[in-house]
Design a protein around this motif. Sequence first.
Motif, short mmCIF file in Angstrom:
data_model
loop_
_atom_site.label_atom_id
_atom_site.label_comp_id
_atom_site.label_asym_id
_atom_site.label_seq_id
_atom_site.Cartn_x
_atom_site.Cartn_y
_atom_site.Cartn_z
N PRO A 70 44.25 2.63 95.34
CA PRO A 70 45.73 3.01 94.68
C PRO A 70 45.38 3.14 93.06
O PRO A 70 45.08 2.97 92.09
CB PRO A 70 46.73 2.12 94.99
N ASN A 71 47.02 4.59 93.08
CA ASN A 71 47.17 5.10 91.13
C ASN A 71 47.96 4.24 91.33
O ASN A 71 47.97 3.04 92.15
CB ASN A 71 47.03 6.90 91.39
N LEU A 72 48.44 4.38 89.89
CA LEU A 72 49.56 3.30 89.21
C LEU A 72 50.79 4.27 89.50
O LEU A 72 51.95 3.56 88.96
CB LEU A 72 49.23 3.91 87.71
N LEU A 73 51.00 4.99 90.42
CA LEU A 73 52.28 4.84 91.40
C LEU A 73 52.83 4.98 92.84
O LEU A 73 53.26 5.12 93.47
CB LEU A 73 52.38 6.82 91.20
N ASP A 74 51.20 4.15 93.14
CA ASP A 74 51.44 2.95 94.52
C ASP A 74 50.93 4.44 95.10
O ASP A 74 51.60 4.18 96.32
CB ASP A 74 52.65 3.03 94.38
N HIS A 75 51.01 5.38 95.24
CA HIS A 75 50.12 6.26 96.24
C HIS A 75 48.15 5.45 96.59
O HIS A 75 47.57 5.51 95.74
CB HIS A 75 50.01 7.47 95.34
N GLU A 76 48.13 5.17 97.75
CA GLU A 76 47.18 4.72 98.27
C GLU A 76 46.22 5.50 99.16
O GLU A 76 44.63 5.01 98.89
CB GLU A 76 47.81 3.61 99.62
N SER A 77 47.16 6.61 99.13
CA SER A 77 45.85 8.10 100.08
C SER A 77 45.57 9.08 99.39
O SER A 77 46.70 9.75 98.48
CB SER A 77 45.88 8.16 101.34
N PHE A 103 49.75 12.30 80.16
CA PHE A 103 51.13 11.95 79.97
C PHE A 103 50.64 11.50 82.25
O PHE A 103 50.47 10.65 82.80
CB PHE A 103 52.17 12.00 80.32
N LEU A 104 50.31 12.71 82.88
CA LEU A 104 50.96 12.70 84.62
C LEU A 104 49.57 12.19 84.87
O LEU A 104 49.97 11.37 85.90
CB LEU A 104 51.34 14.20 84.85
N CYS A 105 47.92 12.34 83.98
CA CYS A 105 47.67 11.90 84.91
C CYS A 105 46.53 10.47 85.01
O CYS A 105 45.55 10.33 85.56
CB CYS A 105 46.20 13.22 84.59
N SER A 106 47.59 10.43 84.16
CA SER A 106 47.42 8.41 83.26
C SER A 106 47.93 8.49 84.41
O SER A 106 47.27 6.45 84.70
CB SER A 106 47.55 8.39 81.90
N LEU A 107 48.59 8.62 85.12
CA LEU A 107 49.52 7.87 86.12
C LEU A 107 48.91 8.14 87.61
O LEU A 107 48.88 7.42 88.84
CB LEU A 107 51.43 8.17 86.46
N PHE A 108 49.01 9.53 87.83
CA PHE A 108 48.16 10.44 89.78
C PHE A 108 46.72 9.64 89.71
O PHE A 108 46.52 9.67 90.49
CB PHE A 108 49.03 11.98 88.73
#
Length: 315
Positions: A70-77, A103-108
């Motif tokens: 999972p990424n840093l925004l809690d997206h698991e798939s 910035f965005l890709c550090s999270l997504f």
Amino acid sequence: MQGHWNALAWLNSLLLGLVLWSSAEEYDYYTWQSDNFQNGRFYTKQSQCVDIPTDLHLCHNVGYKKMRLPNLLDHESMPEVKQQASSWVPLLAKRCHTDTQVFLCSLFAPVCLERPIYPCRSLCEVVRDSCAPVMESYGFPWPEMLNCHKFPLDNDLCITVQFGTRQVTQPPVTKICTQCEIEQKSETMRVQLCASDFVLRMRIKEVKVENGDRKVIAAQKKKKVLKAGKLKRKEFRKLVLYIKNAAGCPCPQLDNLGGSFLIMGRKVDNRLLLTAIYKWDRKSKDMKYAVNFMFSYPCSDTVSHSARPHLGVFR
């Protein structure tokens, strides 16, 4: 689409001077061994490093090949990541700040390292201050999930500002309206179509100025709904669209109201906001590809360049 970034970030001496974009391949076969409880959240899936797919358009050219899931925004798939990230792709094309993709890709699509690395608060703030006004013109507020106070201060281990702290200055009134300046390229249009609440092919009766916005009144006839979203049929009968904060900026597409237009928009607070406008051109291969793709595939699906096009709307 925004061009290829030559660098992403360096993370400080604790990471032995690692420069992410040039050394990411060292982590190609790294697997996460930590347990599933991280940052106060329980994940049903074990953390892993996966390839950044080419159709994750927000981050596929960010500078490294593997991301944490999972990424840093809690997206698991990955389908969830793609679906949530797609709405942010048009913001990259606006180039409101040079660090937007970082910035965005550090999270997504966070890079695979031994521990999760968040963006610094200062990075969030410079991107927010430059890009929030652009988002507002599309009817998007800066989201709570990107509240800058959630991110660590610069004296912690985090991704800092990479390309400078200077904010983009307010554009002069002669600058083309945000909703009218997007290039007519199939990839950009396809992402916009997916991110829009509704899409229309229509003629325009007249355009007025109202409270700093442009008010676009649709002609009653020759109007075709290509994507309705959650809008009801009655909302398309006497259609009025608003181009937010566009009273003082030029929109070349509206200089001549003859012919049809491809209109995309969102519904915000019971108002229909126009977020992109193109002159309808049945000879345009880019427009044909983008619209036909919308009919042929769900927006979260992988792009298939061999897809058989749906040509009905262009006849």
